[in-house]
Enzyme design. Structure first.
Site, PDB file in Angstrom:
ATOM      1  N   ASN A   7       0.860  -1.188   0.000  1.00 45.85           N
ATOM      2  CA  ASN A   7       0.000   0.000   0.000  1.00 45.85           C
ATOM      3  C   ASN A   7       0.897   1.239   0.000  1.00 45.85           C
ATOM      4  O   ASN A   7       1.713   1.427   0.908  1.00 45.85           O
ATOM      5  CB  ASN A   7      -0.894  -0.024   1.240  1.00 45.85           C
ATOM      6  CG  ASN A   7      -1.922   1.091   1.243  1.00 45.85           C
ATOM      7  OD1 ASN A   7      -1.605   2.233   0.921  1.00 45.85           O
ATOM      8  ND2 ASN A   7      -3.147   0.779   1.627  1.00 45.85           N
ATOM      9  N   ARG A  18       4.594  18.338   1.412  1.00 41.12           N
ATOM     10  CA  ARG A  18       5.447  19.423   0.915  1.00 41.12           C
ATOM     11  C   ARG A  18       4.914  20.035  -0.381  1.00 41.12           C
ATOM     12  O   ARG A  18       5.299  21.136  -0.760  1.00 41.12           O
ATOM     13  CB  ARG A  18       6.861  18.865   0.705  1.00 41.12           C
ATOM     14  CG  ARG A  18       7.918  19.875   0.307  1.00 41.12           C
ATOM     15  CD  ARG A  18       8.233  20.848   1.438  1.00 41.12           C
ATOM     16  NE  ARG A  18       9.259  21.801   1.029  1.00 41.12           N
ATOM     17  CZ  ARG A  18      10.566  21.651   1.253  1.00 41.12           C
ATOM     18  NH1 ARG A  18      11.001  20.562   1.870  1.00 41.12           N
ATOM     19  NH2 ARG A  18      11.419  22.563   0.861  1.00 41.12           N
ATOM     20  N   HIS A  43      -5.562   3.437  -1.630  1.00 46.49           N
ATOM     21  CA  HIS A  43      -6.863   3.660  -0.974  1.00 46.49           C
ATOM     22  C   HIS A  43      -7.202   5.148  -1.094  1.00 46.49           C
ATOM     23  O   HIS A  43      -6.980   5.926  -0.166  1.00 46.49           O
ATOM     24  CB  HIS A  43      -6.791   3.227   0.492  1.00 46.49           C
ATOM     25  CG  HIS A  43      -8.111   3.207   1.180  1.00 46.49           C
ATOM     26  ND1 HIS A  43      -8.413   2.299   2.167  1.00 46.49           N
ATOM     27  CD2 HIS A  43      -9.219   3.976   1.044  1.00 46.49           C
ATOM     28  CE1 HIS A  43      -9.648   2.524   2.612  1.00 46.49           C
ATOM     29  NE2 HIS A  43     -10.150   3.544   1.937  1.00 46.49           N
ATOM     30  N   ARG A  45      -9.242   8.362  -0.801  1.00 50.36           N
ATOM     31  CA  ARG A  45     -10.381   8.801  -0.004  1.00 50.36           C
ATOM     32  C   ARG A  45     -11.012  10.032  -0.644  1.00 50.36           C
ATOM     33  O   ARG A  45     -10.370  10.707  -1.448  1.00 50.36           O
ATOM     34  CB  ARG A  45      -9.942   9.063   1.437  1.00 50.36           C
ATOM     35  CG  ARG A  45      -9.657   7.747   2.184  1.00 50.36           C
ATOM     36  CD  ARG A  45      -9.305   7.999   3.636  1.00 50.36           C
ATOM     37  NE  ARG A  45      -9.408   6.767   4.415  1.00 50.36           N
ATOM     38  CZ  ARG A  45      -8.456   5.846   4.506  1.00 50.36           C
ATOM     39  NH1 ARG A  45      -7.317   6.019   3.856  1.00 50.36           N
ATOM     40  NH2 ARG A  45      -8.624   4.755   5.229  1.00 50.36           N
ATOM     41  N   HIS A  50      -4.244  11.725   0.667  1.00 47.54           N
ATOM     42  CA  HIS A  50      -2.976  11.062   0.330  1.00 47.54           C
ATOM     43  C   HIS A  50      -3.020  10.667  -1.141  1.00 47.54           C
ATOM     44  O   HIS A  50      -2.684  11.471  -2.011  1.00 47.54           O
ATOM     45  CB  HIS A  50      -2.648   9.901   1.278  1.00 47.54           C
ATOM     46  CG  HIS A  50      -3.822   9.120   1.765  1.00 47.54           C
ATOM     47  ND1 HIS A  50      -4.668   8.418   0.926  1.00 47.54           N
ATOM     48  CD2 HIS A  50      -4.283   8.909   3.033  1.00 47.54           C
ATOM     49  CE1 HIS A  50      -5.584   7.815   1.650  1.00 47.54           C
ATOM     50  NE2 HIS A  50      -5.403   8.096   2.924  1.00 47.54           N
ATOM     51  N   GLU A  70      -8.671   0.136  -2.955  1.00 49.26           N
ATOM     52  CA  GLU A  70      -9.535   0.006  -1.784  1.00 49.26           C
ATOM     53  C   GLU A  70     -10.386   1.255  -1.618  1.00 49.26           C
ATOM     54  O   GLU A  70      -9.954   2.357  -1.976  1.00 49.26           O
ATOM     55  CB  GLU A  70      -8.696  -0.149  -0.506  1.00 49.26           C
ATOM     56  CG  GLU A  70      -7.795  -1.356  -0.473  1.00 49.26           C
ATOM     57  CD  GLU A  70      -7.003  -1.430   0.827  1.00 49.26           C
ATOM     58  OE1 GLU A  70      -6.504  -2.525   1.128  1.00 49.26           O
ATOM     59  OE2 GLU A  70      -6.871  -0.403   1.520  1.00 49.26           O
ATOM     60  N   THR A 100      -7.976   6.294   9.359  1.00 49.78           N
ATOM     61  CA  THR A 100      -7.622   5.054   8.673  1.00 49.78           C
ATOM     62  C   THR A 100      -8.776   4.086   8.860  1.00 49.78           C
ATOM     63  O   THR A 100      -9.712   4.357   9.618  1.00 49.78           O
ATOM     64  CB  THR A 100      -6.313   4.464   9.239  1.00 49.78           C
ATOM     65  OG1 THR A 100      -5.926   3.316   8.461  1.00 49.78           O
ATOM     66  CG2 THR A 100      -6.471   4.053  10.692  1.00 49.78           C
ATOM     67  N   HIS A 190      -3.904  -4.635   7.652  1.00 48.88           N
ATOM     68  CA  HIS A 190      -4.012  -3.557   8.629  1.00 48.88           C
ATOM     69  C   HIS A 190      -3.115  -3.861   9.826  1.00 48.88           C
ATOM     70  O   HIS A 190      -3.358  -4.778  10.588  1.00 48.88           O
ATOM     71  CB  HIS A 190      -5.434  -3.299   9.112  1.00 48.88           C
ATOM     72  CG  HIS A 190      -5.615  -1.904   9.648  1.00 48.88           C
ATOM     73  ND1 HIS A 190      -6.007  -0.846   8.848  1.00 48.88           N
ATOM     74  CD2 HIS A 190      -5.409  -1.382  10.875  1.00 48.88           C
ATOM     75  CE1 HIS A 190      -6.062   0.267   9.571  1.00 48.88           C
ATOM     76  NE2 HIS A 190      -5.693  -0.036  10.802  1.00 48.88           N
ATOM     77  N   ASP A 191      -2.074  -3.066   9.952  1.00 51.36           N
ATOM     78  CA  ASP A 191      -1.105  -3.142  11.050  1.00 51.36           C
ATOM     79  C   ASP A 191      -0.252  -4.404  11.044  1.00 51.36           C
ATOM     80  O   ASP A 191       0.399  -4.718  12.050  1.00 51.36           O
ATOM     81  CB  ASP A 191      -1.802  -2.989  12.416  1.00 51.36           C
ATOM     82  CG  ASP A 191      -2.256  -1.552  12.671  1.00 51.36           C
ATOM     83  OD1 ASP A 191      -1.832  -0.660  11.918  1.00 51.36           O
ATOM     84  OD2 ASP A 191      -3.033  -1.335  13.622  1.00 51.36           O
ATOM     85  N   GLY A 213       1.143  -1.389   4.283  1.00 45.55           N
ATOM     86  CA  GLY A 213       1.602  -0.076   3.894  1.00 45.55           C
ATOM     87  C   GLY A 213       2.331   0.661   4.997  1.00 45.55           C
ATOM     88  O   GLY A 213       3.539   0.837   4.952  1.00 45.55           O
ATOM     89  N   HIS A 214       1.605   1.071   6.032  1.00 47.19           N
ATOM     90  CA  HIS A 214       2.162   1.948   7.056  1.00 47.19           C
ATOM     91  C   HIS A 214       3.423   1.356   7.686  1.00 47.19           C
ATOM     92  O   HIS A 214       4.478   2.020   7.743  1.00 47.19           O
ATOM     93  CB  HIS A 214       1.109   2.227   8.129  1.00 47.19           C
ATOM     94  CG  HIS A 214       1.570   3.184   9.182  1.00 47.19           C
ATOM     95  ND1 HIS A 214       1.543   4.549   9.022  1.00 47.19           N
ATOM     96  CD2 HIS A 214       2.093   2.962  10.417  1.00 47.19           C
ATOM     97  CE1 HIS A 214       2.012   5.136  10.109  1.00 47.19           C
ATOM     98  NE2 HIS A 214       2.359   4.197  10.968  1.00 47.19           N
TER      99      HIS A 214
END
Length: 237
Positions: A7, A18, A43, A45, A50, A70, A100, A190-191, A213-214
């Site tokens: 992701n 920036r 994903h 939104r 992002h 997603e 999130t 997720h996580d 991703g994160h």
């Protein structure tokens, strides 16, 4: 073998902080593919804080691995997916102001709605995955929507793992088994991280794909993007 889809939302977050085009989202996605990842996940939104809708269009013309989009199937999102026709769309019940993803679908309550949305994607031969909590009832209802896959929402597992409760993976293993028996393929996300992905992969059968991703982007600050991806691939295979 479980596929790794990266992701890249956090890459876009860094760029947007920036302005301009550094880092270049498309180039990073291509580099991630060259480092061995089997897919790219985005994903977008509604507020485009992002990944932007234009990013999705730009990526669709150049990616060579599986593209997974997603999102909450609002009209704007559905139209974008139909325009791009990715390999997979993952339906997530995000509220517009959610930082999130924080819950899976109630597939019992939303079964009719999900059936209608999924039928549109299936007409265009787009594989559809439904984001669900590790609840057997939600998995069984997901199978009745016409979905091809479920994505198990793994935040609870990640939290329990960090607290030393590895046994909490049991509900995920049970749901993956039920999904497989019902003809659904299984994704997860997720996580998930380098710390907890190995145990999850070991205990949860029928795992087709993980979307990360994160944690992956954070880990790459220390190890570099290529090495981080290679470390995930080793654990997943």
């Amino acid at each position: 073998m479980t596929k790794l889809s990266v992701n890249i939302n956090k890459i876009a977050t860094l760029r947007n902080a920036r302005g301009g085009n550094i880092p270049n989202v498309v180039q990073v996605a291509l580099d991630i593919e060259s480092f061995g990842a089997e897919g790219i996940t985005v994903h977008p939104r509604p507020d485009e804080r992002h990944i932007t809708y234009q990013d999705v269009l730009d990526l669709s013309g150049v990616l060579t691995t599986e593209f997974n989009i997603e999102g909450n199937p609002i009209t704007k999102f559905v139209n974008l997916v139909l325009q791009v026709k990715p390999a997979q769309v993952t339906l997530v019940p995000d509220k517009e102001d959610a930082i999130t993803s924080n819950a899976g679908w109630d597939t019992v309550k939303n079964k009719t709605y999900l059936k209608e949305v999924i039928s549109v994607f299936k007409e265009h031969n787009i594989r559809t995955s439904v984001f669900v909590d590790p609840d057997p009832a939600m998995v069984r209802a997901a199978a009745e929507t016409g979905a091809d896959r479920i994505e198990l929402y793994t935040e609870a597992y990640a939290v329990s793992y960090a607290n030393g409760k590895k046994g909490d993976v049991g509900s995920y293993a049970e749901c993956a088994k039920i999904a497989h028996e019902l003809g659904l393929e299984v994704n997860a996300g997720h996580d998930l991280s380098l710390e907890n992905i190995g145990y999850f992969k070991e205990k949860v059968a029928h795992l087709e794909e993980v979307s990360i991703g994160h944690a992956l982007i954070a880990e790459s600050l220390y190890m570099g993007l290529e090495k981080t991806i290679q470390n995930y691939l080793k654990l997943l295979k």
